[in-house]
Design a protein around this motif. Structure first.
Motif, short mmCIF file in Angstrom:
data_model
loop_
_atom_site.label_atom_id
_atom_site.label_comp_id
_atom_site.label_asym_id
_atom_site.label_seq_id
_atom_site.Cartn_x
_atom_site.Cartn_y
_atom_site.Cartn_z
N VAL A 58 -10.23 -40.90 36.14
CA VAL A 58 -9.17 -41.28 37.07
C VAL A 58 -9.75 -41.47 38.47
CG1 VAL A 58 -8.42 -38.94 37.68
CG2 VAL A 58 -6.77 -40.81 37.69
N GLN A 59 -10.77 -40.70 38.83
CA GLN A 59 -11.43 -40.91 40.12
C GLN A 59 -12.10 -42.28 40.15
OE1 GLN A 59 -11.66 -38.55 42.95
NE2 GLN A 59 -12.21 -40.51 43.86
N GLY A 60 -12.83 -42.60 39.08
CA GLY A 60 -13.54 -43.87 39.03
C GLY A 60 -12.62 -45.08 39.02
N ALA A 61 -11.46 -44.95 38.39
CA ALA A 61 -10.52 -46.07 38.37
C ALA A 61 -10.10 -46.45 39.78
CB ALA A 61 -9.30 -45.72 37.52
N GLY A 62 -9.88 -45.43 40.63
CA GLY A 62 -9.57 -45.71 42.03
C GLY A 62 -10.78 -46.19 42.80
N ASP A 63 -11.92 -45.55 42.57
CA ASP A 63 -13.15 -45.91 43.28
C ASP A 63 -13.49 -47.38 43.09
OD1 ASP A 63 -13.32 -43.21 43.88
OD2 ASP A 63 -14.96 -42.81 42.48
N THR A 66 -16.78 -41.29 36.58
CA THR A 66 -16.86 -40.52 37.82
C THR A 66 -15.90 -39.35 37.73
OG1 THR A 66 -17.37 -42.54 39.05
CG2 THR A 66 -16.72 -40.61 40.33
N ASN A 67 -16.42 -38.15 37.90
CA ASN A 67 -15.59 -36.96 37.67
C ASN A 67 -14.85 -36.54 38.94
OD1 ASN A 67 -17.52 -35.63 39.24
ND2 ASN A 67 -17.65 -33.89 37.87
N THR A 68 -14.21 -35.40 38.86
CA THR A 68 -13.36 -34.94 39.96
C THR A 68 -14.13 -34.67 41.23
OG1 THR A 68 -11.62 -33.33 40.55
CG2 THR A 68 -13.51 -32.49 39.32
N GLU A 69 -15.43 -34.38 41.15
CA GLU A 69 -16.24 -34.09 42.33
C GLU A 69 -17.02 -35.31 42.80
OE1 GLU A 69 -19.09 -31.02 41.26
OE2 GLU A 69 -19.70 -32.16 39.51
N ARG A 70 -16.52 -36.51 42.46
CA ARG A 70 -17.15 -37.78 42.87
C ARG A 70 -18.50 -38.02 42.20
NH1 ARG A 70 -19.03 -36.82 47.35
NH2 ARG A 70 -18.46 -34.62 47.52
N ARG A 71 -18.76 -37.38 41.10
CA ARG A 71 -20.06 -37.46 40.45
C ARG A 71 -20.06 -38.59 39.41
NH1 ARG A 71 -23.94 -33.70 40.21
NH2 ARG A 71 -22.50 -32.02 40.79
N ILE A 72 -20.96 -39.56 39.61
CA ILE A 72 -21.10 -40.68 38.70
C ILE A 72 -22.14 -40.32 37.64
CG2 ILE A 72 -21.54 -43.15 38.49
CD1 ILE A 72 -21.18 -43.29 41.60
N GLN A 73 -21.77 -40.47 36.36
CA GLN A 73 -22.67 -40.12 35.26
C GLN A 73 -22.66 -41.22 34.21
OE1 GLN A 73 -22.60 -35.64 34.25
NE2 GLN A 73 -20.49 -36.08 34.76
N ARG A 74 -23.80 -41.42 33.59
CA ARG A 74 -23.91 -42.42 32.54
C ARG A 74 -23.54 -41.84 31.19
NH1 ARG A 74 -29.33 -45.99 32.53
NH2 ARG A 74 -28.29 -46.78 30.66
N LEU A 75 -22.93 -42.69 30.36
CA LEU A 75 -22.72 -42.37 28.96
C LEU A 75 -23.39 -43.46 28.12
CD1 LEU A 75 -19.29 -43.66 27.86
CD2 LEU A 75 -19.62 -43.21 30.28
N TYR A 76 -23.87 -43.06 26.96
CA TYR A 76 -24.63 -43.96 26.10
C TYR A 76 -23.89 -44.13 24.78
CZ TYR A 76 -28.41 -43.04 29.41
OH TYR A 76 -29.17 -42.93 30.55
N ARG A 77 -24.12 -45.27 24.13
CA ARG A 77 -23.42 -45.55 22.87
C ARG A 77 -23.90 -44.59 21.78
NH1 ARG A 77 -22.83 -51.52 20.24
NH2 ARG A 77 -21.39 -51.71 22.00
#
Length: 998
Positions: A602-607, A719-730
């Protein structure tokens, strides 16, 4: 990057010292444990019970070293300057071998046919590293049966070495306080609660115990019979093979060689892929083990920046839905009252034709788009780009409108950025944590473990303001129970009291904050007397709250939907920010504002721009310079005026202004407030496209349904609640004809003439960040593996874990104190005499579309319910499990009652999840909303209650942890082991004359 799980409330310093290990100097920081210093020279130095996330447990004795002629446990020994350590002395090696022999007496080695023979079994690896060939004491079976009662994991006492890792993890990391070791038995064992089967205990199935178990005593059921080449054979046959192996074994080294070869073979068929959890906003990351499409286990890693080894029941065990046969696997088009599978080409052609027709007839703004907090940053970016650059409308929003928009707006008003001001580490370090309107233990489970651990072990103080006596409220030093909708009053009164008594941060306010004098004037009505009268909180509690804030060196405030989902949600969030600014609790470690995000992205959707007034990076659409920058980047002209948010879209549909909608990954028909009104709007749409994983309630209203792939079947970033951007892999390939959302959005855009040519999420991400000032330095390379970045990210890749350390992104670099007034809650006719509260439940996520498709979770919580207080139950003749009807001015639902002291008086609580659409709590809520952001006032509704069936059928069923009785302990209580008559100490002075001193 590691999360500090053992915060100190005072700085200990990091001065370097020298220790001598086997004659070699080693430089380490003061306060380092000896075991970590030794590991700098010898990674294979034995240890079994020690785990860096848990600290010293001291049960296994395998890490003994000699220091100044004394045998010590390296795990619990702090280094000192000049310390001389011998790890290879005869005495130290003898003690470690003796310790390992005692462990093997408790553990039956059959590695080759063990499902845990995967290269990460600590017992196996330690025995190999110590070159143990035979054990001195034969294995002795224990008089206990395997406990397989929990749907997710099993405990085998015969394999348990009594290291206590699971107990330490449960008591002092997860702090569910379920597990302990009964040292008083002739043969000690791990017990759950006060010795009941696992599934009858208070175990919340978080999986901490399974993750830290150093052998196969605790294992995921999904691994059993699946991991090894020989482990799936029939039980009796397997038992026979184990016995034969033991009889003919030439020695452990040869057996280990065979088991190592077998473990290597497993690597070829078991894939281990890093992902980021698809549930709440905490942002846990972990490896998922798969064999084909079978999910064998979730294995969190110490490198995970948010959670390290922690998980909750959903993150650890809640993934079965990925292979559920109800998945949407191909596009569908409505034909009359039914949906017919079609080709992608037909579906896309239909979408393009109908959207173009509607635009031509009614204009660009007759189309609205809803993006998703479940999809990736890249997909959200494309969704808003589709709206603006292709369909030429700013009618784009996401579900943060339903929860966090008021908090985001409040932080922008007062501090400048719409995100947490620090990190979860700061919450753990705070001397005082205040939680307002958030059920953190159930909504943000892993984050709550950090608070519980700091509170239990490190002296952190805790204040919880909530209508319910939830888990953290029960643990709190102070539990404030305000009347519904009155949080702004007590927050303002406490702030005023601190100012009036001179206990605010005068220097911080003078140097770093604007608007103080005007703000102080605005507080005039908020006396303690007024607050006591309006909120019902006793004055003594308000004064104690102020005293605790004034006494604390650092304060962090967390809040969530209990604050934001009110008509005055933005103003109450602003009052929280004002309190933090007045007391100087911003911009320092252990301080800050933390509006806890509910969904994984939800953070990333706004970002990334899914809001009607904001382009990516929170750049305003009505700013000509901003718009010109994006027009140059995209090569298009952009719409000028802010669009409709999702609350306004529903009204616009009823008014005939919005005629078509494209919705991705949201079940808006039941998660939006006043669900009957929303569903009536969907029936009026001329054309409706829904893109999702399952056939949701919302999808039932669609004209075209597009099959999306969930997070495990794609790449990207969250992007999580603390503004942290993380990658996910298939992890898995998309099932059937489903596709990642970014691919679908691009297909739709190109059918509409966009000519996009993205070939990967990486291209999308780096386009977005390259244009956005907020994330200029974010790249996939800088996010590789478990690396992460917290925005703002400078062009050189420097990120910002703690905001506002040297100023605020507002005029003059100063924060703003913003005066606020109290907005009374929504009123209803007198017949609706009970207040209805609602929120999340630990086991289920949001509406439950995913978690109700996980058999083990559904077994524990098969349906929703309404919590009723004991006093109300006595007054109305309600017994636990009776069927009741709740009626509001907007709808009615039926569900069973749970009588509990978690609620009091005439306050009810209904979880927002339900397997049945007709039980959805939003059939009862209104269309009233926050005055600033239009976030629905979900928490402001009164209902009446009718008993329908006096025959009780419990809603809380066997296996639900709420029926258990936790057994709080300080930890493993290893002293009880040492006090046993059969324990012979291995530490102390090196015995002279035995030959061990050499």
């Amino acid at each position: 990057m590691e999360l500090d799980l053992q915060p100190s409330l005072a700085d200990t310093g990091t001065q370097e010292i020298t220790v001598y290990i086997d004659g070699e100097p080693v430089r380490v920081s003061g306060g380092t444990r000896l075991i970590d210093a030794i590991a700098l020279r010898d990674e294979k130095f034995p240890h079994i019970c020690y785990h860096p996330a848990l600290g010293p447990i001291e049960t296994c004795d395998t890490c003994i070293a000699e220091v100044d002629g004394e045998l010590v446990r390296a795990c619990s020994t702090p280094v000192r300057d000049g310390m001389k350590v011998r790890t290879k002395s005869v005495a130290a090696r003898w003690a470690r071998k003796e310790a390992m022999d005692r462990i093997l007496r408790n553990h039956e080695l059959y590695c080759t046919v063990c499902d845990n023979n995967n290269g990460n079994c600590v017992v196996h690896n330690t025995a190999m590293a110590m070159e143990i060939d035979h054990q001195a004491y034969p294995f002795e079976p224990k008089p206990y049966e395997v406990d397989a009662s929990n749907p997710f994991y099993r405990y085998d006492p015969n394999q348990c070495i009594l290291c206590g890792r699971c107990v330490e993890a449960c008591q002092n990391l997860q702090v569910s306080e379920v597990l302990s070791i009964d040292w008083s038995r002739e043969r000690p064992r791990v017990i759950w609660d006060n010795d009941v089967p696992i599934n009858e205990s208070s175990c919340v199935s978080c999986g901490h115990c399974v993750t830290v178990c150093p052998c196969n005593a605790l294992m995921e059921k999904s691994m059993l019979g699946e991991a090894g080449f020989l482990t799936g054979i029939e039980k009796d046959t397997l038992r026979g093979m184990i016995e034969i192996t033991k009889q003919v074994e030439p020695g452990y080294r040869q057996i280990f060689a065979i088991s190592e070869a077998e473990a290597t073979l497993r690597e070829a068929r078991i894939q281990k892929t890093k992902t980021v959890c698809t549930y709440c906003g905490v942002g846990c990351s972990f490896d998922i083990w798969t064999k084909g499409r079978k999910i064998l286990k979730v294995e969190p890693q110490m490198e995970a920046p948010v959670n390290q080894i922690s998980t909750c029941v959903k993150g650890k065990f809640g993934w079965d839905w990925v292979n559920n046969p109800e998945r949407i696997l191909q596009p569908m088009i409505r034909r009359g009252d039914a949906f017919e599978p079609v080709t992608w080409d037909e579906a896309l052609d239909t979408i393009a034709r109908r959207l173009n027709e509607i635009r031509q007839q009614y204009g660009d703004d007759s189309i609205a788009l809803i993006s998703s907090s479940k999809t990736t940053n890249e997909e959200n970016y494309l969704m808003q780009k589709l709206a603006r650059a292709v369909l030429h409308t700013n009618n784009i929003d996401n579900c943060s409108r339903y929860c966090q928009a008021p908090a985001t707006e409040a932080m922008r008003r007062t501090m400048g950025y719409g995100g947490d001001s620090g990190s979860i580490t700061d919450i753990a370090k705070a001397e005082l944590v205040i939680i307002v309107g958030a059920n953190t233990a159930e909504s943000h489970p892993v984050l709550s473990t950090r608070i519980r651990r700091a509170h239990k072990k490190f002296g952190q103080k805790l204040i919880v303001a909530d209508l319910r006596k939830n888990d953290l409220a029960q643990r709190a030093d102070v539990h404030l129970h305000p009347r519904p909708g009155t949080d702004l009053i007590w927050l303002s009164a406490v702030t005023k009291h601190l100012i009036d008594t001179g206990r605010y941060d005068k220097a911080f306010v003078a140097q770093r904050v604007n608007g103080f004098d005007e703000y102080v004037k605005s507080l005039a009505p908020f006396t303690l007397e007024y607050a006591e009268k309006m909120t019902g909180i006793p004055r003594e509690q308000l004064e104690r709250t102020a005293d605790m804030i004034a006494a604390a060196g650092s304060v962090a405030i967390c809040w969530a939907m209990g604050v934001t989902q009110h008509k005055g949600g933005t103003d109450t969030s602003t009052a929280i920010c004002n309190l933090l600014l007045v007391t100087g609790n911003i911009g320092r470690p252990g301080t800050g504002a933390y509006p806890l995000r509910g969904h994984n992205n939800v953070q990333g959707a706004g970002d990334f721009g899914c809001a009607p007034a904001m382009l990516p990076g929170y750049e305003r659409v009505d700013d000509p310079q901003v718009r010109a920058k994006w027009e140059r980047a995209w090569g298009v002209s952009l719409p000028v005026n802010p669009g409709l948010d999702n609350h306004q879209m529903v009204d616009a549909i009823h008014e005939g202004k919005v005629r078509a909608m494209y919705l991705v990954g949201e079940d808006m028909a039941i998660v939006d407030s006043n669900a009957n009104y929303v569903q009536a709007a969907f029936e009026k749409l001329d054309f409706f496209v829904v893109q999702d994983v399952f056939f949701s309630k919302t999808a039932q209203f669609a004209d075209v349904i597009l099959p999306a792939a969930p997070s495990l079947e794609k790449e990207g970033t969250f992007t999580n609640t603390e503004r942290r951007i993380q990658r996910l892999y298939r992890v898995l390939d998309p099932l059937g004809e489903s596709k990642p959302d970014w691919e679908i959005i691009q297909l739709v855009a190109n059918r509409l003439g966009a000519n996009w040519n993205y070939t990967s999420p990486k291209e999308i991400f780096e386009e977005a960040c390259g244009i956005t000032e907020l994330m200029k330095g974010a790249t996939y390379e800088r996010l590789e593996g478990y690396r992460s970045l917290q925005w703002p990210v400078l062009p050189d890749g420097t990120d910002s874990p703690l905001l506002y350390t040297d100023g605020f992104p507002l005029p003059g670099g100063k924060a703003r104190l913003v005066p606020v007034t109290w907005t009374p809650p929504v009123t209803t006719p007198e017949e609706f005499d009970l207040h209805l509260n609602n929120g999340r439940l630990l086991e289920h996520f949001h509406e439950g579309n995913l978690t109700y498709r996980v058999p083990g979770i559904r077994q524990k919580v098969p349906s929703t319910f309404v919590e009723v207080s004991p006093e109300l139950a006595r007054e109305r003749g309600i017994e636990d499990g009776m069927l009741v009807r709740l009626v509001s001015p907007y709808g009615a639902v039926k569900m069973r009652a749970v009588v509990t002291d978690r609620v009091s008086g005439k306050e009810l609580y209904v979880p927002m999840n339900s397997p049945k659409d007709e039980e959805a709590v939003n059939l009862l809520t209104s269309s009233e909303a926050d005055t600033a952001t239009h976030t629905p006032a979900y928490k402001e509704m009164n209902v009446r209650l009718e008993v329908l069936d006096f025959k009780a059928r419990p809603a809380i069923v066997k296996g639900n942890p709420r029926l258990g009785r936790p057994n709080p302990q300080p930890g493993v209580q290893v002293e009880k082991k040492w006090a046993r008559a059969d324990y012979r100490p291995l530490t102390g002075k090196v015995p002279v004359g035995t030959g061990q001193e050499r």
